[in-house]
Write a protein that holds these residues in place. Structure first.
Motif, PDB file in Angstrom:
ATOM      1  N   ILE A   1      52.030  40.471  40.596  1.00  0.00           N
ATOM      2  CA  ILE A   1      53.215  41.146  40.250  1.00  0.00           C
ATOM      3  C   ILE A   1      54.602  40.103  40.657  1.00  0.00           C
ATOM      4  O   ILE A   1      55.513  39.905  40.063  1.00  0.00           O
ATOM      5  N   LEU A   2      54.382  39.671  42.016  1.00  0.00           N
ATOM      6  CA  LEU A   2      55.527  38.719  42.510  1.00  0.00           C
ATOM      7  C   LEU A   2      55.653  37.618  41.830  1.00  0.00           C
ATOM      8  O   LEU A   2      56.656  37.038  41.565  1.00  0.00           O
ATOM      9  N   ALA A   3      54.661  37.072  41.271  1.00  0.00           N
ATOM     10  CA  ALA A   3      54.652  35.889  40.482  1.00  0.00           C
ATOM     11  C   ALA A   3      55.606  36.182  39.475  1.00  0.00           C
ATOM     12  O   ALA A   3      56.356  35.080  38.964  1.00  0.00           O
ATOM     13  N   GLY A   4      55.665  37.246  38.776  1.00  0.00           N
ATOM     14  CA  GLY A   4      56.532  37.339  37.650  1.00  0.00           C
ATOM     15  C   GLY A   4      57.886  37.719  37.963  1.00  0.00           C
ATOM     16  O   GLY A   4      58.776  37.676  37.242  1.00  0.00           O
ATOM     17  N   ILE A   5      58.047  38.347  39.334  1.00  0.00           N
ATOM     18  CA  ILE A   5      59.333  38.773  39.759  1.00  0.00           C
ATOM     19  C   ILE A   5      60.225  37.452  40.251  1.00  0.00           C
ATOM     20  O   ILE A   5      61.429  37.482  40.044  1.00  0.00           O
ATOM     21  N   VAL A   6      59.507  36.755  41.128  1.00  0.00           N
ATOM     22  CA  VAL A   6      60.370  35.792  41.779  1.00  0.00           C
ATOM     23  C   VAL A   6      60.993  34.707  40.994  1.00  0.00           C
ATOM     24  O   VAL A   6      62.114  34.065  41.354  1.00  0.00           O
ATOM     25  N   VAL A   7      60.203  34.428  39.688  1.00  0.00           N
ATOM     26  CA  VAL A   7      60.817  33.534  38.935  1.00  0.00           C
ATOM     27  C   VAL A   7      62.069  33.926  38.328  1.00  0.00           C
ATOM     28  O   VAL A   7      62.847  33.231  37.815  1.00  0.00           O
ATOM     29  N   ASN A   8      62.261  35.137  38.232  1.00  0.00           N
ATOM     30  CA  ASN A   8      63.678  35.735  37.668  1.00  0.00           C
ATOM     31  C   ASN A   8      64.818  35.302  38.077  1.00  0.00           C
ATOM     32  O   ASN A   8      65.780  34.935  37.445  1.00  0.00           O
ATOM     33  N   ASN A   9      64.977  35.098  39.511  1.00  0.00           N
ATOM     34  CA  ASN A   9      66.061  34.779  40.143  1.00  0.00           C
ATOM     35  C   ASN A   9      66.412  33.318  39.700  1.00  0.00           C
ATOM     36  O   ASN A   9      67.575  32.716  39.455  1.00  0.00           O
ATOM     37  N   ALA A  10      65.351  32.607  39.698  1.00  0.00           N
ATOM     38  CA  ALA A  10      65.495  30.945  39.192  1.00  0.00           C
ATOM     39  C   ALA A  10      65.972  30.819  37.759  1.00  0.00           C
ATOM     40  O   ALA A  10      66.403  30.114  37.477  1.00  0.00           O
ATOM     41  N   ILE A  11      65.131  32.095  36.984  1.00  0.00           N
ATOM     42  CA  ILE A  11      65.666  31.898  35.264  1.00  0.00           C
ATOM     43  C   ILE A  11      67.025  31.994  35.409  1.00  0.00           C
ATOM     44  O   ILE A  11      67.740  31.363  34.527  1.00  0.00           O
ATOM     45  N   VAL A  12      67.635  32.916  36.030  1.00  0.00           N
ATOM     46  CA  VAL A  12      69.164  33.365  35.806  1.00  0.00           C
ATOM     47  C   VAL A  12      69.837  31.936  36.311  1.00  0.00           C
ATOM     48  O   VAL A  12      70.920  31.590  35.764  1.00  0.00           O
TER      49      VAL A  12
ATOM     50  N   VAL B   1      60.257  23.482  36.840  1.00  0.00           N
ATOM     51  CA  VAL B   1      61.510  23.617  38.073  1.00  0.00           C
ATOM     52  C   VAL B   1      61.385  24.944  38.384  1.00  0.00           C
ATOM     53  O   VAL B   1      61.262  25.210  39.940  1.00  0.00           O
ATOM     54  N   ILE B   2      61.505  25.976  37.679  1.00  0.00           N
ATOM     55  CA  ILE B   2      61.650  27.215  37.925  1.00  0.00           C
ATOM     56  C   ILE B   2      60.277  27.793  38.847  1.00  0.00           C
ATOM     57  O   ILE B   2      60.149  28.746  39.741  1.00  0.00           O
ATOM     58  N   MET B   3      58.968  27.208  38.406  1.00  0.00           N
ATOM     59  CA  MET B   3      57.705  27.861  38.881  1.00  0.00           C
ATOM     60  C   MET B   3      57.621  27.325  40.456  1.00  0.00           C
ATOM     61  O   MET B   3      56.765  27.734  41.143  1.00  0.00           O
ATOM     62  N   PHE B   4      58.692  26.417  41.126  1.00  0.00           N
ATOM     63  CA  PHE B   4      58.610  25.971  42.373  1.00  0.00           C
ATOM     64  C   PHE B   4      58.861  27.382  43.048  1.00  0.00           C
ATOM     65  O   PHE B   4      58.970  27.126  44.631  1.00  0.00           O
ATOM     66  N   THR B   5      59.402  28.416  42.454  1.00  0.00           N
ATOM     67  CA  THR B   5      59.719  29.548  43.551  1.00  0.00           C
ATOM     68  C   THR B   5      58.417  30.342  43.805  1.00  0.00           C
ATOM     69  O   THR B   5      58.606  31.128  44.725  1.00  0.00           O
ATOM     70  N   VAL B   6      57.462  30.430  43.009  1.00  0.00           N
ATOM     71  CA  VAL B   6      56.246  30.909  43.313  1.00  0.00           C
ATOM     72  C   VAL B   6      55.637  30.610  44.679  1.00  0.00           C
ATOM     73  O   VAL B   6      55.478  31.584  45.474  1.00  0.00           O
ATOM     74  N   PRO B   7      55.583  29.212  45.104  1.00  0.00           N
ATOM     75  CA  PRO B   7      54.820  29.181  46.435  1.00  0.00           C
ATOM     76  C   PRO B   7      56.099  29.822  47.729  1.00  0.00           C
ATOM     77  O   PRO B   7      55.361  29.941  48.864  1.00  0.00           O
ATOM     78  N   LEU B   8      57.018  29.747  47.337  1.00  0.00           N
ATOM     79  CA  LEU B   8      58.006  30.235  48.420  1.00  0.00           C
ATOM     80  C   LEU B   8      57.909  31.775  48.664  1.00  0.00           C
ATOM     81  O   LEU B   8      58.283  32.214  49.940  1.00  0.00           O
ATOM     82  N   MET B   9      57.050  32.602  48.015  1.00  0.00           N
ATOM     83  CA  MET B   9      56.971  33.950  48.286  1.00  0.00           C
ATOM     84  C   MET B   9      55.869  34.025  49.216  1.00  0.00           C
ATOM     85  O   MET B   9      55.663  35.067  49.991  1.00  0.00           O
TER      86      MET B   9
END
Length: 1024
Positions: A915-926, A882-890
């Motif tokens: 780098i973004l791939a590792g950052i953008v998932v952080n919001n979804a993780i929280v 579910v969290i990985m769906f944030t990656v295409p949004l960037m």
């Protein structure tokens, strides 16, 4: 053990640990060296062979081709390029980046020894690429009195070479004196002598030879036989023979003039149109450039204050150490400004002073911890490592923000500060640990990238990883400890007031609407993604952004055989044009030579090299590349009016060592005639492109030469061999170094024996050159040979054992490498060249092609690692998916940001994507972690989705804004040295903006589709 609870309950221990780390950090900071970029050692080597007297054709057939055949099968070899010119062969070996030159050196030397070369050729020499062979400082020296500049320069260089870290100071443009023995051809003939007799006489009278020990008065003393001359007069009085008629001694002065004189001037050096000398400073291989620069400049300033050198003026043309300090200073400023902007964001969101101050501790403390790790990892401060810190400065507070915001939320519920700190930190510890590990995980694939990319970005990746792990440690220890002591329970329930705010009510309605219209939300997200991909495809490409060092070179070449005066006329015109430009600070001209040629004691009258230094970037109105694009057509137009055949090449070098705004490729063919024909077609087509500013070929030039063709039968009848005639002509025209003269002041002068230049530099006089026969009589050279003016090749180039032509295409600053390459490919395709004609790219385009595969592999590995780290953290494969769906949004944000800033996609930009791939998932993780916590507390899935987004929105916006604002100085690319990191900053800002805004809506929708309770919620609502 709960680390946050331990820190809260043991505050003194935590503070003592902080003090120890700060102390270690300060020591590390002082000891870490400064460099421009990480050490890059390209796997390149050369094999140089001297073959005196051989023509370029002879060199190719007898030396170059045998060496190529032997060396082309070396393990790891990529390309073999050769350059053959009169008397020398240079074979350039390019290996794959995974090949160690040191490991393969013995193999190379064995193959060289096995290669058959002519007996009269020197043994081939093997040399590795060494960055220390390039100057780190260049400066010009001028004085009002030309007569003194030689002595003053020699004395000043002696002092400057004493600077620690300086290996050598090379001088160009000084006048070197020598002792010249100028033979009188008529007197030589009168006494039946030859040049070799004079040389032998000088050598026979210059001796210092030790003998055995001799017993004298009880002591054993060594013996030495001496015959030494200290002045030209002593050389002139050396006896050569006796006059057979009178028996009188014939001295050298009877047949020649002996005098001390300057070497024949073949070059002119001047700075800003004033006579000068050029100093090039080479540093020791293990020296620190910034330290050498500082010490050298200090020594130079001290020496110029002395009375002896008061009349000497110096102009620094290029100082890599100074540029390093400016570039590092700009990056450090970006780091500080980014940190301050992040602090302002905290204050605006939390509306109190204590919380931002507590979180503000995280930035310097995390940076100090990083310094310690950098020191023990043997890293240096450079634009990549400090760029990594500047890039991550906004992220350094992310963990601390999540912790402090959650603690503040618990305080707002009326809890005790210690309880709020402990429970608040514990609640988000898992989420921030997972988010940190996912961000660090993206850098793991970068570590495995080889080649120039690996050398550039490994330290960058490790530095960011160090800083992020340090920030996690700080967020879980120092932040809770300070929060438990400094923060107080606010009066009134601020959390309840916040939840009733208009912004949260609007967010509540937006999430509930999205959950009711999931198909619409997902469809729009897909449209955004496809639009982003389409936008990225319209962007240009380049390997690395060019860096503005404010310095460029102009190489000038006239037709072969052009006199020095003609070359000086062209240079003077260029100097006058440069003098009109306000942005130019200083320019130095080497006329009749280049810097490399002057070091080797060589030069050509038809060549010149100019070094131009611009004012600092802050003091000029345009970048280096815009300046070159502006002045290049103007200067070329003026020069063409004087000499249409003159060729001008403008060369700019970046910090990476690559030539910016340059496309290079090779055209190979086994058929030489077809190669020449196809080369002309490609050249004519490329020359029509409007953005091409310069087009250069490596085709073999030919030059006029005097060809002396010996009549073998006449020579035989007179008792002479062609080889002996050639040797006599060579020695008489070029001169022979007979010996050296050391004066009583320990000055060393070379002694040359030659004819007067009036004979050797005139064709008609050359025909009357006297050749002594075995019987002691003489014959004119013109009676033995025909002397004509013919043509011969200057240099022959080959690539991978084939005849090849090397194209160099320079384009303007408004175009990118991808656009030019695409146009070149189309042109070559439309020409319908033969199938046997091969095109191979080199330089920046070759590196870009090779790097694309590495970058795509690194991105895929990064995404896989992110997923696996989250799966391990959540103990689930579903929630990480579910969290990985944030990656295409960037993607949409990246495309928009790159388009707006007019930046092409480059390797730093692609690193930013990783780098973004590792950052953008952080919001979804929280969010996902909080949703799961709410569900465990008994809340329904729908309410958990809505409440989690509302509760986590503030820390998500805060972390996103601090990261974005922390990157703003880098993204603006202000000042020298920031260009390499700018695309990275722009990419991360754009991608983070789009993913943050879309994550709050898209992730709850995707989560609801995977949750059994909410999967069919809309269907159930319709049935009701």
């Amino acid at each position: 053990m709960n680390i946050s609870r331990f820190s809260i309950r043991r505050p003194i221990f935590t503070i003592v640990t902080m003090c120890l780390i700060i102390f270690l950090g300060i020591v590390s900071l002082v000891k870490i060296p400064l460099t421009l970029i990480p050490n890059i050692n390209p796997p390149i080597a050369v094999v140089v062979t001297s073959y005196q007297g051989a023509s370029p054709d002879e060199v190719v057939e007898k030396v170059t081709k045998p060496l190529e055949a032997t060396l082309s099968t070396l393990p790891g070899i990529k390309n073999v390029r050769s350059f053959s010119e009169e008397g020398s062969s240079l074979v350039l070996l390019e290996f794959s980046w995974s090949t160690s030159i040191d490991a393969i050196q013995n193999d190379v030397l064995q193959r060289i020894d096995m290669t058959p070369v002519p007996k009269d050729a020197a043994r081939p020499k093997f040399m590795k690429f060494d960055p220390s062979q390039f100057p780190v400082i260049q400066l010009s020296l001028q004085t009002g009195r030309d007569a003194d500049i030689q002595t003053l320069t020699d004395d000043l260089v002696d002092e400057l070479e004493k600077v620690e870290g300086v290996a050598n100071v090379n001088v160009s443009g000084t006048v070197v004196e020598e002792v010249r023995v100028i033979l009188d051809q008529n007197k030589i003939k009168k006494y039946r002598l030859a040049q070799s007799d004079i040389v032998q006489a000088i050598q026979a009278n210059q001796i210092s030879l030790p003998g055995d020990t001799v017993l004298s008065e009880g002591q054993e003393l060594t013996t030495r036989v001496l015959s030494i001359f200290y002045s030209p007069e002593e050389i002139a009085n050396i006896p050569v023979t006796r006059d057979p008629r009178t028996g009188d001694k014939i001295l050298i002065k009877d047949v020649a003039e002996v005098k001390k004189q300057p070497q024949r001037s073949t070059s002119i050096t001047r700075a800003n149109q004033q006579s000068s000398v050029l100093l090039s400073v080479l540093q020791e291989s293990d020296a620190n450039t910034a330290s050498v620069s500082k010490a050298f400049q200090q020594k130079l300033n001290d020496q110029l204050q002395r009375e002896q050198f008061k009349q000497v003026q110096s102009n620094i043309l290029f100082d890599q150490g100074e540029y390093i300090k400016i570039a590092i200073g700009n990056i450090a400023s970006s780091l500080i400004v980014g940190g301050l902007l992040a602090m302002i964001v905290l204050f605006l969101f939390l509306r109190n002073f204590k919380s931002p101050l507590i979180v503000g501790v995280a930035i310097p403390y995390s940076v100090i911890v990083t310094f310690v790790l950098m020191y023990f990892a043997d890293f240096a401060f450079n634009i990549m490592t400090l760029g990594g810190l500047a890039l991550g400065v906004g992220m350094l507070v992310d963990n601390a923000i999540v912790v402090i915001e959650n603690i503040y939320r618990h305080l707002s519920m009326g809890k005790n500060p210690k309880v709020a700190a402990e429970e608040g930190a514990k609640e988000v510890a898992g989420a921030i640990t997972a988010s940190t590990l996912t961000t660090v995980a993206v850098f793991l694939p970068v570590v495995f990238i080889s080649g120039i990319l690996g050398d550039l970005f490994k330290e960058f990746a490790f530095t960011i990883s160090f800083s992020l792990l340090a920030s996690l440690f700080v967020a879980l220890t120092v932040i809770p400890m300070f929060a438990s002591r400094w923060l107080k329970t606010p009066k009134g329930n601020y959390e309840a007031k916040r939840r009733r705010s208009k912004s949260l009510n609007m967010l509540d309605r937006s999430i509930r609407w999205a959950l009711r219209h999931r198909i619409v939300v997902l469809f729009l997200a897909i449209i955004f993604f496809i639009g982003g991909i389409a936008g990225l495809r319209t962007l240009g490409t380049q390997f690395l952004p060019p860096t503005d060092e404010g310095f460029f070179r102009i190489n000038i070449q006239l037709e072969n055989g052009a006199a020095l005066k003609k070359t000086e006329e062209i240079v003077s015109k260029v100097e006058r044009e440069l003098n009109k430009e306000d942005d130019v600070e200083v320019y130095v001209s080497l006329i009749g030579s280049t810097q490399e040629a002057s070091f080797q004691g060589e030069g050509k009258a038809n060549t010149a090299e100019m070094y131009v230094k611009l004012k600092p970037l802050a003091e000029r109105t345009q970048t280096l590349f815009e300046f070159v694009d502006t002045v290049k057509p103007k200067i070329k137009k003026e020069v063409q009016q004087i000499n249409p055949s003159a060729i001008l090449n403008f060369n700019v070098e970046a910090a990476s060592g690559l030539a910016p705004q340059t496309l290079t490729f090779n055209v190979h063919d086994t058929n030489k005639e077809r190669l020449e024909r196809d080369t002309k077609k490609i050249y004519d087509a490329l020359n029509k492109l409007e953005y091409v500013t310069e087009l250069k070929l490596s085709t073999a030039d030919s030059s006029e030469e005097i060809q002396i063709k010996i009549d073998q039968n006449k020579a035989f009848d007179l008792g002479l061999a062609p080889a002996s005639i050639a040797t006599i002509v060579h020695d008489m025209t070029r001169g022979v170094q007979a010996s050296q003269m050391v004066t009583e002041n320990s000055e060393v002068f070379e002694i040359f024996v030659s004819l007067d230049e009036s004979i050797t530099r005139d064709v008609d006089e050359l025909k009357d050159l006297q050749i002594r026969k075995p019987d002691g009589t003489y014959v004119k050279l013109g009676d033995l040979a025909t002397i004509d003016i013919g043509e011969g090749p200057v240099e022959i180039q080959r690539i991978n054992q084939q005849d090849a032509v090397h194209f160099t295409v320079k384009y303007n600053a408004n175009t990118d490498l991808g656009t030019v390459t695409k146009a070149a490919n189309k042109i070559i395709s439309d020409l319908n060249l033969s199938d046997d004609t091969q095109i191979s790219y080199s330089g920046e385009q070759e590196l870009l092609q090779e790097s694309k595969t590495d970058m795509i592999m690194a991105l895929i590995l990064a995404i896989i690692l992110i997923y696996l780290v989250m799966a391990a953290q959540f103990e689930s494969f579903k929630y990480p998916f579910v969290i990985m769906f944030t990656v295409p949004l960037m993607v949409v944000g990246i495309a928009i940001s790159m388009f707006v800033t007019h930046l092409p996609m480059s390797i730093p930009a692609f690193i930013g994507v990783i780098i973004l791939a590792g950052i953008v998932v952080n919001n979804a993780i929280v969010i996902v972690d909080y949703i799961n916590q709410k569900k465990e507390q008994g809340m329904s899935s729908v309410e958990a989705l809505v409440e989690s987004v509302k509760d986590r929105a503030r820390p998500i916006f805060m972390t996103a804004l601090t990261t974005i604002l922390g990157l703003v100085p880098i993204a603006l690319g202000l000042g020298e040295g920031t260009e390499l990191n700018q695309p990275m900053g722009v990419t991360v800002i754009g991608g983070l903006l789009s993913s943050t805004l879309l994550t709050l809506i898209v992730i709850p929708v995707v989560y609801s589709l995977f949750d059994s309770e909410t999967r069919k919620m809309n269907k159930k609502a319709r049935e009701k």
